[in-house]
Design a protein around this motif. Sequence first.
Motif, short mmCIF file in Angstrom:
data_model
loop_
_atom_site.label_atom_id
_atom_site.label_comp_id
_atom_site.label_asym_id
_atom_site.label_seq_id
_atom_site.Cartn_x
_atom_site.Cartn_y
_atom_site.Cartn_z
N ARG A 184 0.86 -1.18 0.00
CA ARG A 184 0.00 0.00 0.00
C ARG A 184 0.90 1.24 0.00
O ARG A 184 1.63 1.48 0.96
CB ARG A 184 -0.92 0.01 1.22
CG ARG A 184 -1.75 -1.25 1.37
CD ARG A 184 -2.62 -1.20 2.60
NE ARG A 184 -3.10 -2.53 2.96
CZ ARG A 184 -3.85 -2.81 4.03
NH1 ARG A 184 -4.20 -1.82 4.85
NH2 ARG A 184 -4.23 -4.04 4.28
N ASP A 212 -2.50 5.35 8.18
CA ASP A 212 -3.48 4.86 9.15
C ASP A 212 -2.93 3.57 9.75
O ASP A 212 -3.24 2.46 9.30
CB ASP A 212 -4.82 4.62 8.45
CG ASP A 212 -5.94 4.30 9.43
OD1 ASP A 212 -5.64 3.95 10.59
OD2 ASP A 212 -7.12 4.37 9.03
N PRO A 235 -3.35 2.03 12.85
CA PRO A 235 -4.24 1.05 13.49
C PRO A 235 -5.00 0.20 12.47
O PRO A 235 -5.17 -1.02 12.67
CB PRO A 235 -5.20 1.93 14.30
CG PRO A 235 -4.39 3.16 14.60
CD PRO A 235 -3.57 3.39 13.36
N ARG A 236 -5.45 0.81 11.39
CA ARG A 236 -6.18 0.04 10.38
C ARG A 236 -5.27 -0.99 9.71
O ARG A 236 -5.68 -2.13 9.46
CB ARG A 236 -6.76 0.99 9.34
CG ARG A 236 -7.56 0.28 8.25
CD ARG A 236 -8.15 1.28 7.28
NE ARG A 236 -8.91 0.63 6.22
CZ ARG A 236 -9.47 1.26 5.21
NH1 ARG A 236 -9.36 2.59 5.12
NH2 ARG A 236 -10.14 0.60 4.29
N PHE A 237 -4.04 -0.60 9.42
CA PHE A 237 -3.10 -1.52 8.77
C PHE A 237 -2.71 -2.66 9.70
O PHE A 237 -2.65 -3.83 9.29
CB PHE A 237 -1.86 -0.75 8.33
CG PHE A 237 -0.77 -1.62 7.76
CD1 PHE A 237 -0.94 -2.25 6.54
CD2 PHE A 237 0.41 -1.81 8.45
CE1 PHE A 237 0.07 -3.05 6.02
CE2 PHE A 237 1.42 -2.60 7.93
CZ PHE A 237 1.25 -3.23 6.70
N GLY A 283 -4.28 -3.86 12.48
CA GLY A 283 -5.35 -4.75 12.93
C GLY A 283 -5.18 -5.11 14.39
O GLY A 283 -4.60 -4.37 15.19
N HIS A 284 -5.67 -6.30 14.75
CA HIS A 284 -5.64 -6.74 16.15
C HIS A 284 -4.30 -7.40 16.48
O HIS A 284 -3.66 -8.01 15.61
CB HIS A 284 -6.77 -7.73 16.41
CG HIS A 284 -8.14 -7.13 16.21
ND1 HIS A 284 -8.64 -6.14 17.03
CD2 HIS A 284 -9.10 -7.38 15.27
CE1 HIS A 284 -9.86 -5.81 16.61
NE2 HIS A 284 -10.15 -6.54 15.54
N ALA A 329 1.08 2.48 18.51
CA ALA A 329 0.04 1.64 17.92
C ALA A 329 0.21 0.18 18.26
O ALA A 329 -0.76 -0.59 18.22
CB ALA A 329 0.01 1.83 16.41
#
Length: 318
Positions: free
Chosen positions: A165, A176, A178-180, A182-183, A205
């Motif tokens: 990306r 971003d 946190p979005r990349f 994940g958990h 993060a």
Amino acid sequence: MVAAGSGTRRVRVAARRPESDGVVSLELVAPDGGRLPDWAPGAHVDLVLPGGRTRQYSLCGDRWDAHRYRVAVLREPDGRGGSAWVHDRLAVGDEIGLGGPRNNFPLVPAPRYLFVAGGVGITPVLPMIAQADLLGADWALLYGGRTRSSMAFTGELARHGGRVRVVPQDEAGLLDLPRFLGHPDAGTRVYGCGPGGLLDALAAATAGWPPHTLRTERFVAPAADGPVRDTAFEVHLARRGAAVTVGPGRTVLDAVADAGVEVLSSCRQGTCGTCETTVLDGEPEHRDSVLDDDERAAGDCMLVCVSRSRGPRLVLDL
């Protein structure tokens, strides 16, 4: 006297090409066409430029090509002149000195990797991606930069499709994270290289992830608090049989140089590991961004360009 392990060799510039606005890559070979030392993803070399200037750059080529190294150099207008010399004066056919390779940023085995790169921080990630592919590991890369034209190697990365990306800040804003990410996942290792602000955000993060998930490589050491010891201390040079005093505001590197002991150094900011020196006695106050927590706790080595002493005396293997 030169510290053990600080030897250099000559290499010739076999090719150079622009990789983006402000970034040029160099292909380096041995003048006699011989084999260069093996290396692993995350390794860097020191380029020894005229006048004794030494600068470190990540190896970003094919680690299986035993006769050719590739590095990429960002022009830094506010730097100390090394990158400008490479951009403006270093030509194909020229020879320069080379130290290393060294690796303070190794790729540890894992079933899954998440890579985050900012700007020229993409360079150590390129061979990591190749290694992950070779091992059949799952991986993804989030790559940010100021503008698309300033981001090197995007064409080379395009063959990986959706795993990569590319996020130019002027088009899509900040990464971003946190979005990349994940958990949290115990089987994932997160690798980051780039500006300090990005790596600080990445550390925040991943704060809730399992220990040792995140590994980073910084261009500039993080700001340190005031020194634990702000008075002078003595450094004993075990091999030389001499002692020097390191006063407030001086570095151990400069103090031992005054005693005639040369330790190869590059960044002078605690980020490259070139000046790592064995500690035989005493407790160093670590101020680098290279050693991990276990290495710091062991206290048997230090980066003499920035680190100091917690007590009145250190004994170094110099």
